[in-house]
Design an enzyme around this catalytic site. Sequence first.
Site, PDB file in Angstrom:
ATOM      1  N   SER A 140       0.832  -1.194   0.000  1.00  0.00           N
ATOM      2  CA  SER A 140       0.000   0.000   0.000  1.00  0.00           C
ATOM      3  C   SER A 140       0.875   1.256   0.000  1.00  0.00           C
ATOM      4  CB  SER A 140      -0.952  -0.049   1.192  1.00  0.00           C
ATOM      5  OG  SER A 140      -1.988   0.885   1.047  1.00  0.00           O
ATOM      6  N   HIS A 149      -7.915  -5.399  -0.362  1.00  0.00           N
ATOM      7  CA  HIS A 149      -6.747  -4.707   0.184  1.00  0.00           C
ATOM      8  C   HIS A 149      -6.413  -5.309   1.542  1.00  0.00           C
ATOM      9  CE1 HIS A 149      -4.122  -1.159  -0.063  1.00  0.00           C
ATOM     10  NE2 HIS A 149      -4.229  -1.082   1.251  1.00  0.00           N
ATOM     11  N   ASP A 188     -10.391  -3.534  -4.244  1.00  0.00           N
ATOM     12  CA  ASP A 188      -9.452  -2.561  -3.701  1.00  0.00           C
ATOM     13  C   ASP A 188      -9.510  -1.301  -4.549  1.00  0.00           C
ATOM     14  OD1 ASP A 188      -7.291  -1.134  -2.722  1.00  0.00           O
ATOM     15  OD2 ASP A 188      -5.815  -2.704  -3.054  1.00  0.00           O
TER      16      ASP A 188
END
Length: 345
Positions: free
Chosen positions: A186, A311, A281
């Site tokens: 991320s 995610h 996501d």
Amino acid sequence: MSIIDKLFGDSDTPRDHPAKPDAPMKKVLDELAALNPKPIETLSPEEARRQPTPTDAVKSLLRKAGKDPADDMGVKTTDITIPGAAGPIQARIYKPHEHSEDKLHPVVVYFHGGGFVIADLDVYDGGPRGVSKMADVIVISVHYRQAPEHKFPSAHDDALAAYRWVLDNAQSFHGDPQKVAVMGESAGGNLAIGVSIMARDAGLPAPVHQVLVYPVAGVDMDNASYLENATAKPLNKPMMQWFVKHIFENEGDAQDPRINLVENADLIGLPSSTVICAEIDPLRTEGELLAEKLEQAGVDVRHKTFHGSTHEFFGMAQVLPDAMAAQTLAAHELKRAFGTAILPI
């Protein structure tokens, strides 16, 4: 035909119906919901940092299954402090138990996620631990200054400082300074490729490889995956807007090539790359586009989007088959880049 079209079809076309998590993923999401976290976007950063996390949900499922969530998975850790760009920062060294100390081992510098605002080394333990075990490497998981107390580019400056430190000090923990890769999830995926870019521009030795797991790579919050996953869990559009509000001094900073990689970054000359995305996501489209842009820049790219996963799935290998598959892919590509034994895949 682009890498995206070849592997996954036209990924930027919104689906008629948002994808649904597969059964193992749904079990994690249901367990997280049972912990009753408050919506991050309604909280202060201090409050948000205290909320239950997907990692807490995984630990709860393990306990219910009669398993020990503290199982080290055959990997020992040592917490250390290293120099950041403006003071000391926390780091954690992961080493497989069977590592001998009579030779040097490849190293992966890992950066955790959390939107540059929340999370820490404990929340993102599953990814570096799994990769250390499966790739037979030393992983250095690095913390960094977070917003809003420390605005952009504080985290990027710390990430580069950590990479420099590893290059200079790898042998002190039996790491090979000639075999150093970068990796992140991320926001940490953004930091990992940021280190590769900054190292290139500063004339530093380049990472041998970069593993980018659902990386922050753009600023378009109206693309296909943002529209599909506007209310997804555990990451959604309001959360991303909340992160952005806290990260930057002004809106123009979001166009910095270290953030808006897919539109403004020079990706030529970067190391071989593994890009791992999750279908459910908001960051999927920009991650897939980054894989395509890297390939167009002449970078050797391996990319996979895991369908039915959300995610944060990558570190959940103890409960998610897709996470185990994703960690296997990352380990395989790291071994290939390091020139060590290749795993079957």
